[in-house]
Write an enzyme that holds these catalytic residues in place. Sequence first.
Site, PDB file in Angstrom:
ATOM      1  N   SER A  42       0.831  -1.198   0.000  1.00 11.47           N
ATOM      2  CA  SER A  42       0.000   0.000   0.000  1.00 11.47           C
ATOM      3  C   SER A  42       0.876   1.263   0.000  1.00 11.47           C
ATOM      4  CB  SER A  42      -0.972  -0.039   1.183  1.00 11.47           C
ATOM      5  OG  SER A  42      -2.052   0.836   0.974  1.00 11.47           O
ATOM      6  N   ASP A 176      -5.790  -3.761  -2.592  1.00  9.00           N
ATOM      7  CA  ASP A 176      -4.689  -3.491  -1.660  1.00  9.00           C
ATOM      8  C   ASP A 176      -4.022  -4.760  -1.134  1.00  9.00           C
ATOM      9  OD1 ASP A 176      -3.344  -2.721   0.892  1.00  9.00           O
ATOM     10  OD2 ASP A 176      -4.227  -0.766   0.452  1.00  9.00           O
TER      11      ASP A 176
END
Length: 305
Positions: A42, A176
Amino acid sequence: MYRILTFDGGGIRGMFSLTLIDRIERERPGWIDRADLIAGTSIGGIIALGFASGMDIRLMQELLVNIGKRIFTRQSYARRLLSSSLSNPRYSAQPLEEELRKHFDDKKLGDLKKGVMLTSFTLDNKGEGGKRRSWGPKIFHNLDPVTGDLDVECVDAALYTSAAPTYFPSKDGYVDGGIAANNPSMCAYALARNIMRREDKDDGIALLSVGTGEASSFIDEKTEGWGILEWMKVILPLITDGPAKLADYQIKAILGPSYMRLNAPFGGDGPIGLDDIHSLRNLVDAAEGYDISPALEWLDSKWLI
C-alpha cells in the site's frame, strides 16, 4: 549479506515511516543505498518504489502530503453522500494516479536499478496456467525476468498495491496488498530466498521492517453474539493487523538477531485511520520521539558491515 528493507501499509500513517527513516538517514547517511531489495504494501509500496527509483526522503514526504491533501481533505456533505462507501468507493483514485505520474512518469519496474517488491491481491487469477480459478495474493517485483513483472508500469503497480477496499476502487482486478500482507516482510524474505536459491547463492539475510505506528487496539466487549453489523466495524483493522503481527513473529523466529522491527505506539484511545490527514503532526511527533539507538546499533552490526 543480502539486505532487505520493508515498509508496512497504513495510508497517511506512512508519514511515520518516512520521518523515522529520515532520522536514521541523518545518523547513518547512505545506508538505504545498501539495500538489495526494498519491499512495501500500500503506502509502503509507494515508498518502496520511491526509494528504488532514487527519490530522496523529502520529496517522498512532499508526495505523501500532496496525496493526502488532494484525496483525504474534508469533503462537502453532499459529496460525502455521493461517495458513501456503502455504495461506492469513498475516494477517487484519480488524484493519486496524477501525483504518482508526476514522479514516475511511464517508468516500468524493470527500469528501476534497485530491487523492489510490492504486494497486492488479485480478485480472479482466471485459472491461468492450468490453475484452479481463484483469488489470491500477487507479488509484483523486478528481481528477475522469469518470475518478475518488469513490464508493469510503476504507477500501475502503486495503484494495485494501494487499492484499499471501500476506500479506493479496485484497479484491473487488483486490490490493496494489505488484504494478505500489510507487513510484507515474510513475502520479501521468501522472494529473496527463492531468487538466491535459483542463483545458487548462500548469502545471509538482514531484514529491517518499518511499521506505520500502532494504536492500542482491542475489543473489550462480549463478542459471542456479534453478527455482520458488529463485526463490520472492526473487520478491516483485524484482517490487516493480524497478518502483519504474524509476519513479525515468523521473521523474528527465522532470522533472529538479523531482523529488526521499527514501530511505535500512538497516544490516545483509538487507531489513526489511513485517511486521517489531520493526524500528520501526531505521526511526525511519534516518529521523532521514537528511540532509534537500537536501530543504529543494529545497522552498524548487521547492515553496514
